[in-house]
Design a protein around this motif. Structure first.
Motif, PDB file in Angstrom:
ATOM      1  N   GLU A  42       1.576   3.783   2.690  1.00 36.99           N
ATOM      2  CA  GLU A  42       2.113   3.182   3.916  1.00 36.99           C
ATOM      3  C   GLU A  42       3.604   2.978   3.663  1.00 36.99           C
ATOM      4  O   GLU A  42       4.030   1.971   3.125  1.00 36.99           O
TER       5      GLU A  42
ATOM      6  N   GLU B   4      -0.282  -4.087  10.970  1.00 32.23           N
ATOM      7  CA  GLU B   4      -0.567  -2.684  10.720  1.00 32.23           C
ATOM      8  C   GLU B   4       0.266  -1.922  11.737  1.00 32.23           C
ATOM      9  O   GLU B   4       0.021  -2.027  12.934  1.00 32.23           O
TER      10      GLU B   4
ATOM     11  N   HIS C 260       1.811  -3.495   6.659  1.00 34.92           N
ATOM     12  CA  HIS C 260       0.916  -2.359   6.387  1.00 34.92           C
ATOM     13  C   HIS C 260       1.065  -1.310   7.471  1.00 34.92           C
ATOM     14  O   HIS C 260       1.644  -1.575   8.526  1.00 34.92           O
TER      15      HIS C 260
ATOM     16  N   HIS D 282       0.853  -1.199   0.000  1.00 35.24           N
ATOM     17  CA  HIS D 282       0.000   0.000   0.000  1.00 35.24           C
ATOM     18  C   HIS D 282       0.880   1.237   0.000  1.00 35.24           C
ATOM     19  O   HIS D 282       1.548   1.536   0.984  1.00 35.24           O
TER      20      HIS D 282
HETATM   21 ZN   LIG Z   1      -2.475  -1.312   4.027  1.00 34.12          ZN
END
Ligand SMILES: [Zn+2]
Length: 1005
Positions: A178, A359, A283, A175
């Motif tokens: 990120e 995350e 992430h 992503h």
């Molecule tokens: Zn992500």
């Protein structure tokens, strides 16, 4: 007692000693190396860029020094995670290759390229001894991954486990906003190669850490451009990252089923080739570290429970160790449900490995910022006993500390338990092979008489790409299957089942014979789970405790692909005569017969349109009725091709897997010409992801188009000069946003290629992202349709057309109860004579996410009266008697409206018709092509609640506007490469763009 509080001051005072000859950090077994020098300069910077001591750990608050191996500073000019430093993918690779050159413990592998041709890499870090044995280890891993090769012999598996070293695969920055992972992974690779601390040495000697530092390379480079623009323009608004990869943004992490993107294919191929036990994807969206794999229910129903236990094991170890380090905001569980297998990490979950995901917290760039959290982020909950701080300075270095610390803990734990995880890897593989005789099914069968051999082959190729073996029956075979048409048990499970309730009757079985040539996907193979997960049906109860649903709830690939797939539990299927398909499954194509006219059957396959554009100079006609030639039946819409050479047609149809029949004389059937339409796909500057899936499908089918923005539309008063069809994909939000664009406050926001931003622009470019379509653009677009153009809209872009007056006679009913959360719903054919419907059958399963609920009227703005829409008033007689006025003869009752269906316009009664300015002339009334199924049959897969709200309403509408047409979809025909069955609805529209009225029966009134 908090050990960190003691070690903190000690650490500060020892920072400059040069040699970390102390063992104060020996807590939890993570002691530093005695005698290995520390890189003071680097270590000092780590402390400087870490905003609070408790945002770091003893594992990453120093960097060991090496006399000959460069640190990330060699490329970054500063330490990993330094403010203002965001390396391009090429810089990250440059560093990894410097490591490879300087250390025998690092090897870099090129693993493919992106859509835009950028390289992807994987970096293996382990001791020189292990790296020298990669190939022999691979041979052992292959055996553990396919226990058939060792005759499912557990003792042999144990021997292999003893000799085998495992592989832990880490992937970063899929992503693009990120941004922290690449620098964290540069430093991690260095630590793993250099650090002599006992636990890291043990990791290096015991296992291979495999790292892809940048997964979304195209998006990474665009993100770095945007960040650099921001640095160069202090105080200004910078361009939002409108494009990540070439096609999609966040959804690049929803492609593990459809495998449409190169990044997914490349990572999957590494996975299938290296056989790692873990795929761990990084992430950044949650403070400060959310080990989200454990997540919340419902769990994916097709993975082995051994895996879900492994999630818990590794995840909780992670949380527990970081808690001991005193690092706040580390937790597991949380809001992520683990239902959909579309995430990249699920490549491992569905292939007998372990999926993992962090995350961490990022600032979308390398600025150090004060971050204020919302209460739901900082409040303590049962799974977050040491929550993040409500407000704190946060740096990219903090992020890198968290990412690396957590990864090192996981690697250490995994390494210490490597035999357990290797054995589990074997067990999961073995249990996948044993599926037919345990939970089942035995196989999925793709009958050879499926009218859509091309779509069938496409789906089978997807399974092959997923690593599945496909077989083909060499003779017909008969098995017992579940009888069709047996509905799910109507009664919902209740908390206290009534004792009187009779048990649901088992559906009666019936036998079915599949012809020779049918394809069989056996479930006694190591990768049976991915096939099962893709081909099975999904059911998500509307009463599930999980009410905040993370992603799609249904995806059944046979249904969405318009391909017949039979789930067979009868074990006899496995003993049918069959052979393994070697090479990719291909549908038969090429020309048979003789003559200079070629006929191609219309069967709603995805790549018929490819043929039209490959033979662009040829004359194509579409038959408006079904016909027969030489004993062969051809559907309505079949192609009759002239002015093309046998060689040309044979080459194209062979390659595409489309059969063509050459004839000397054209069949006598009514036809219309099919010109190769000139197409534009329009995007906004607000969001491009969902239309990206449309673009991707067009590119895959080699359908040429111009890619234009709403700003281009605003500038062009004669769109008809350039285009025949304008496709406006969904995902742009509300009408106002499309028209207004972004607010014009502040500075212009460019998205274009410059020296500072070499990766922006290219296929879409503007000096200022803010202006939208505007009212001029809206007029241009409407005039395009009025002058004969075709506009295609789906979901919110369909709503856009309805709201802005493109579709007199269509309105949208607001929904109050409908919950169709990314599921598969059934539609039914209403008007099979419409060119849009060519080649389709009576029903079609499509993807729906709370699609607009269309109503049809013969009057602009709605109107008409449905039968029974007025109930009788209080009076004499029974419910269906007329009332009678006393003292006069009964009055003559006026004619009642004929009964109409939900998807039809209500009739206009005589009284309403008088001076009815808004009465739409019959030839301009909306024509309904498909409608949603009845409430009882609507749900095919996933979650549906309140389905009666949309049931039977129009699902695909051809709404004329003066000389042109507006085609509306209340579904999304192009979604994540999963909806091939509905592609032809749009492609048929394009193929027949200037004859969409073909087959139309006009209402006389
Ligand atoms: Zn992500």
């Amino acid at each position: 007692m908090n050990l960190k509080r003691i070690s903190g001051p000690l650490l500060a005072s020892t920072l400059f000693l040069g040699v970390a000859a102390f063992t104060v950090h020996a807590q939890n077994g993570y002691a530093r190396a005695t005698g290995q020098p520390v890189d003071d300069e680097y270590t000092k910077k780590i402390a400087e860029y870490t905003t609070e001591k408790f945002f770091n750990s003893p594992l990453t608050d120093y960097l060991p020094a090496s006399p000959n191996v460069p640190t990330p500073k060699a490329v970054l000019g500063d330490v990993a995670g330094a403010p203002g430093k965001l390396p391009y993918a090429e810089d990250v690779y440059k560093y990894m290759r410097m490591l490879e050159k300087a250390s025998p413990r690092v090897k870099v592998f090129s693993i493919g390229t992106t859509e835009e041709g950028r390289e992807m890499i994987a970096v293996a870090v382990a001791s020189e001894t292990l790296l020298a044995k990669l190939e022999e280890n691979r041979a052992r891993l292959n055996k553990l991954a396919d226990p058939r090769t060792i005759n499912m012999d557990d003792a042999e598996a144990d021997r292999l486990v003893d000799q085998t070293f495992p592989i832990y695969y880490i992937t970063g920055t899929i992503h693009s906003p990120e941004t922290g992972a690449p620098t964290a992974l540069m430093e991690l690779a260095y630590r793993l190669a250099i650090d002599e601390s006992p636990y890291i040495k043990s990791i290096r000697d015991g296992m291979v850490t495999l790292i892809t530092p940048v997964v979304e390379v195209d998006g990474r480079n665009r993100m770095v451009d945007v960040y650099n623009w921001h640095l160069a323009h202090p105080g200004q608004n910078w361009p939002p990252l409108i494009y990540w990869g070439h096609y999609v943004a966040h959804d690049n992490n929803r492609d593990a089923m459809g495998l449409s993107l190169k990044l997914t294919r490349n990572i999957l191929n590494v996975y299938l080739n290296w056989k790692p036990q873990v795929l761990h994807d990084l992430h950044e969206s949650v403070p400060y570290l959310y080990d989200n794999t454990i997540g919340d229910g419902p769990y994916n129903a097709w993975v082995d429970p051994i895996l879900t236990d492994e999630w818990q094991l590794i995840g909780w170890k992670n949380v527990s160790e970081m808690t001991k380090f005193g690092m706040p905001g580390v937790f597991a569980h949380g809001t992520f449900d683990t239902w959909s297998p579309g995430y990249l990490m699920f490549v491992a979950a569905t292939h007998n490995g372990i999926s993992r995901l962090y995350e961490t917290f990022g600032n979308a760039g390398a600025d150090t910022l004060t971050r204020t959290l919302s209460p739901d982020e900082y409040q303590r909950t049962w799974y977050k006993q040491n929550p993040p701080l409500p407000r704190a300075r946060w740096s990219q270095r903090n992020n890198n500390n968290y990412e690396q610390t957590a990864l090192l803990i996981s690697l250490d734990y995994f390494n210490k338990n490597s035999k357990l995880f290797l054995k589990n890897f074997y067990l999961k593989s073995k249990r996948s092979i044993e599926k037919p005789k345990n939970e089942g099914p035995a196989a999925y069968v793709f009958p050879s008489d499926d009218p859509r051999a091309g779509n069938q082959a496409r789906l089978l190729r997807l399974l092959q790409a997923q690593g599945c073996e496909v077989h083909r029956a060499t003779a017909s075979f008969t098995v017992t299957i579940k009888k069709k048409g047996v509905a799910r048990p109507a009664s919902r499970a209740s908390a206290s089942p009534s004792p009187a309730a009779s048990p649901a009757k088992a559906p009666e079985p019936e036998s079915r014979t599949f012809p020779a040539g049918s394809y069989i996907v056996r479930m006694d193979q190591p990768y049976s789970r991915i096939a099962d997960a893709l081909l099975d049906h999904q059911y998500w109860s509307p009463r599930d405790p999980q009410q905040s649903i993370y992603d799609d709830t249904g995806w059944t690939f046979g249904e969405l692909g318009n391909v017949q797939v039979e789930r067979v539990t009868d074990i006899k299927a496995l003993s049918a005569a069959m052979e393994r398909v070697s090479g990719e499954v291909r549908s038969p194509g090429g020309v048979s017969g003789t003559g200079s006219i070629f006929i191609v059957n219309s069967n709603a396959e995805t790549n018929l349109i490819t043929l039209r554009y490959q033979l662009k100079q040829a004359a194509f006609e579409a038959a408006e009725e079904a016909f027969e030639v030489a004993g062969r039946k051809f559907n309505r819409g079949s192609f009759i091709i002239r002015n093309a050479s046998l060689d040309q047609v044979n080459r194209a149809t062979s390659e595409l897997g489309i059969p063509a029949l050459a004839v000397a004389q054209a069949p006598t059937v009514k036809t219309h010409p099919m010109k190769a339409a000139r197409i534009a796909i329009v995007h906004t500057w607000l969001s491009t992801q969902d239309e990206g899936w449309w673009r991707l499908a067009f590119d895959q089918m080699q359908v040429p188009f111009d890619y234009i923005s709403t700003q281009d539309v605003a500038k062009d008063a004669d769109l008809n000069k350039k285009y025949d069809v304008i496709v406006f994909g969904p995902g742009n939000g509300n009408v106002n946003g499309v028209i207004q664009g972004r607010p014009m406050y502040g500075n212009p926001i460019p998205w274009k290629k410059t020296e500072l931003t070499p990766n922006l622009g290219g296929f879409a470019s503007t000096d200022d992202m803010r202006p939208g379509l505007g009212y001029t653009g809206l007029m241009n677009l409407q005039n395009f349709v009025k002058n004969g153009g075709v506009f295609v809209g789906a979901d919110d872009s369909a709503s856009f057309a309805v709201a802005t007056g493109f579709t007199p006679g269509v309105s949208i009913q607001s929904s109050t109860r409908l919950r169709a959360i990314g599921d598969v719903l059934k539609t039914r054919m209403v008007d099979s004579a419409s060119p849009i419907a060519y080649g389709y059958g009576d029903t079609l399963s499509v993807y729906c996410f709370n699609g607009p609920i269309f109503n049809i009227s013969h009057v602009v703005g709605g109107g008409g009266r449905r039968a029974g829409s007025t109930q009788r008033t209080t009076g004499r007689g029974t419910a269906d008697d007329p009332d009678v006025v006393q003292g006069r003869p009964p009055a003559e009752m006026p004619e009642q409206p004929p009964s109409t269906e939900v998807w039809e316009a209500a009739p206009i009664m005589e009284e309403q018709r008088r001076n009815l300015v808004g009465l739409i002339p019959p030839n301009l009334r909306p024509r309904v092509i498909l409608r949603w199924g009845n409430a009882s049959e609507l749900l095919v897969s996933g979650l549906l609640d309140g389905g009666d709200e949309i049931a039977q309403h129009a699902a695909v509408i051809d709404s004329p506007l003066e000389r042109g047409h507006v085609i509306l979809f209340s579904m999304n025909p192009f979604w994540r490469g999963q909806t091939a069955g509905s592609y032809a609805l749009v492609f048929n529209t394009i193929l027949n763009f200037d004859n969409l009225n073909a087959g139309r029966k006009l209402d006389e009134k």
